[in-house]
Design an enzyme around this catalytic site. Structure first.
Site, PDB file in Angstrom:
ATOM      1  N   GLY A  10       4.545  -1.327  39.376  1.00 26.99           N
ATOM      2  CA  GLY A  10       3.553  -1.197  38.267  1.00 26.99           C
ATOM      3  C   GLY A  10       3.631  -2.149  37.346  1.00 26.99           C
ATOM      4  O   GLY A  10       4.450  -3.028  37.171  1.00 26.99           O
ATOM      5  N   ASN A  11       2.412  -2.315  36.476  1.00 29.02           N
ATOM      6  CA  ASN A  11       2.398  -3.346  35.245  1.00 29.02           C
ATOM      7  C   ASN A  11       3.640  -2.905  34.353  1.00 29.02           C
ATOM      8  O   ASN A  11       3.992  -3.991  33.723  1.00 29.02           O
ATOM      9  CB  ASN A  11       1.216  -3.209  34.534  1.00 29.02           C
ATOM     10  CG  ASN A  11       0.038  -3.805  35.399  1.00 29.02           C
ATOM     11  OD1 ASN A  11      -0.056  -4.883  35.736  1.00 29.02           O
ATOM     12  ND2 ASN A  11      -1.060  -2.791  35.903  1.00 29.02           N
ATOM     13  N   ILE A  63       8.879  -0.287  37.633  1.00 28.16           N
ATOM     14  CA  ILE A  63       8.996  -0.360  39.280  1.00 28.16           C
ATOM     15  C   ILE A  63       9.675   0.914  39.437  1.00 28.16           C
ATOM     16  O   ILE A  63      10.870   1.232  38.846  1.00 28.16           O
ATOM     17  CB  ILE A  63       9.833  -1.499  39.738  1.00 28.16           C
ATOM     18  CG1 ILE A  63       9.168  -2.954  39.274  1.00 28.16           C
ATOM     19  CG2 ILE A  63      10.016  -1.581  41.086  1.00 28.16           C
ATOM     20  CD1 ILE A  63      10.118  -4.270  39.465  1.00 28.16           C
ATOM     21  N   ASP A  95      -1.606   0.824  44.350  1.00 28.12           N
ATOM     22  CA  ASP A  95      -1.053   2.080  44.113  1.00 28.12           C
ATOM     23  C   ASP A  95      -1.961   3.242  44.354  1.00 28.12           C
ATOM     24  O   ASP A  95      -1.716   4.484  45.024  1.00 28.12           O
ATOM     25  CB  ASP A  95      -0.795   1.893  42.761  1.00 28.12           C
ATOM     26  CG  ASP A  95      -1.848   1.663  41.609  1.00 28.12           C
ATOM     27  OD1 ASP A  95      -2.902   0.875  42.307  1.00 28.12           O
ATOM     28  OD2 ASP A  95      -1.714   1.660  40.576  1.00 28.12           O
ATOM     29  N   THR A 124       0.350   2.545  33.228  1.00 25.95           N
ATOM     30  CA  THR A 124      -0.235   1.484  32.082  1.00 25.95           C
ATOM     31  C   THR A 124      -1.638   1.889  32.180  1.00 25.95           C
ATOM     32  O   THR A 124      -2.287   1.815  30.964  1.00 25.95           O
ATOM     33  CB  THR A 124      -0.053  -0.086  32.636  1.00 25.95           C
ATOM     34  OG1 THR A 124       1.311  -0.458  32.693  1.00 25.95           O
ATOM     35  CG2 THR A 124      -0.525  -0.791  31.469  1.00 25.95           C
TER      36      THR A 124
END
Length: 255
Positions: free
Chosen positions: A8-9, A12, A109, A132
């Site tokens: 993800g932003n 992890i 995702d 996020t």
């Protein structure tokens, strides 16, 4: 053991799956500046912490919303375990039907979440992921992904408030002690958590009005366990939903 990695932003998520069971799940920060060698060291430490040897890794799959890490992490696994892992993309077999304007723009995702949720719950459903961004995916009663929402994430929102308001501090997102805050920090925490819970309740209610009262709500993501206890609608918490979805996709595509 299968290594399932979701990038993800912000974080992890790394999961180890064996015999259809999640043996371990760990998180580290998403850092675009780190090299494949550095991530190999991080992965080595996580495996060691959970008593897993790199020799036990028989394969893996990665989902990433960060393009640069879509290359670095597969290389890291190759360095560490000598295995080439799958990467979730629109070309991967998912068996998920999409009714979107441009399916190739859909985040990997969201795709993985939807695949996992459909394997555990009946449609129609709303699938939330609190990262996020907070996302909501809608799957209709045919099992077709028909769209959803992308909302500024809880952490992003509270940090933006602190950054734009000179007298407001940066706060940890913890479960509030009371509904009504008695000091600045408590007011910010209570406001953030209760307003997000109310937002989730409202979205679930509207989705049920549109898609039927039997609509199931499912939620995952790092902040979900903090917020869900304050929701009034029934929302099923699935902390390892992404890891489970990656395992399903690995089985569909490992050949």
């Amino acid at each position: 053991m299968i290594l399932a990695i979701d990038v993800g932003n912000t974080n992890i998520v790394i999961g180890g799956i064996e015999d259809n069971k999640t043996v371990f799940s760990a998180r580290c920060s998403s850092d675009r500046s780190k090299t494949a060698d550095e991530y190999a060291l991080i992965l080595s430490g996580i495996l060691s912490m959970h008593g897993v040897s790199p020799d036990q890794i028989e394969g893996g799959i990665l989902s990433s919303v960060v393009p640069s890490l879509r290359d670095s992490l597969p290389k890291a696994v190759k360095i560490l375990a000598g295995k080439q892992i799958l990467v979730v993309s629109p070309d991967l077999r998912t068996d998920l039907k999409l009714e979107m304007d441009n399916p190739r723009q859909m985040g990997s995702d969201l795709m993985v979440d939807a695949v996992a949720a459909l394997a555990k719950y009946p449609a129609p459903m709303a699938v939330f992921d609190m990262g996020t961004a907070t996302t909501m995916s809608i799957i209709d009663r045919r099992g077709v992904y028909v769209g959803g929402h992308i909302i500024p994430g809880l952490r992003v929102s509270i940090d933006a408030l602190s950054g734009r308001a000179a007298q407001l501090p940066y706060v940890n997102l913890e479960a509030p002690k009371h509904f009504i805050g008695k000091n600045t920090v408590d007011c910010m925490q209570s406001g953030a958590i209760y307003s997000t819970a109310a937002m989730l309740d409202g979205l679930v209610l509207r989705a049920r009005e549109e898609f039927g009262s039997d609509l199931t709500a499912v939620i995952t993501g790092g902040l979900a366990p903090t917020v869900v206890p304050f929701c009034k609608e029934e929302i099923h918490l699935e902390p390892d939903l992404l890891v489970e979805g990656l395992k399903i996709l690995y089985e569909k595509n490992k050949a």
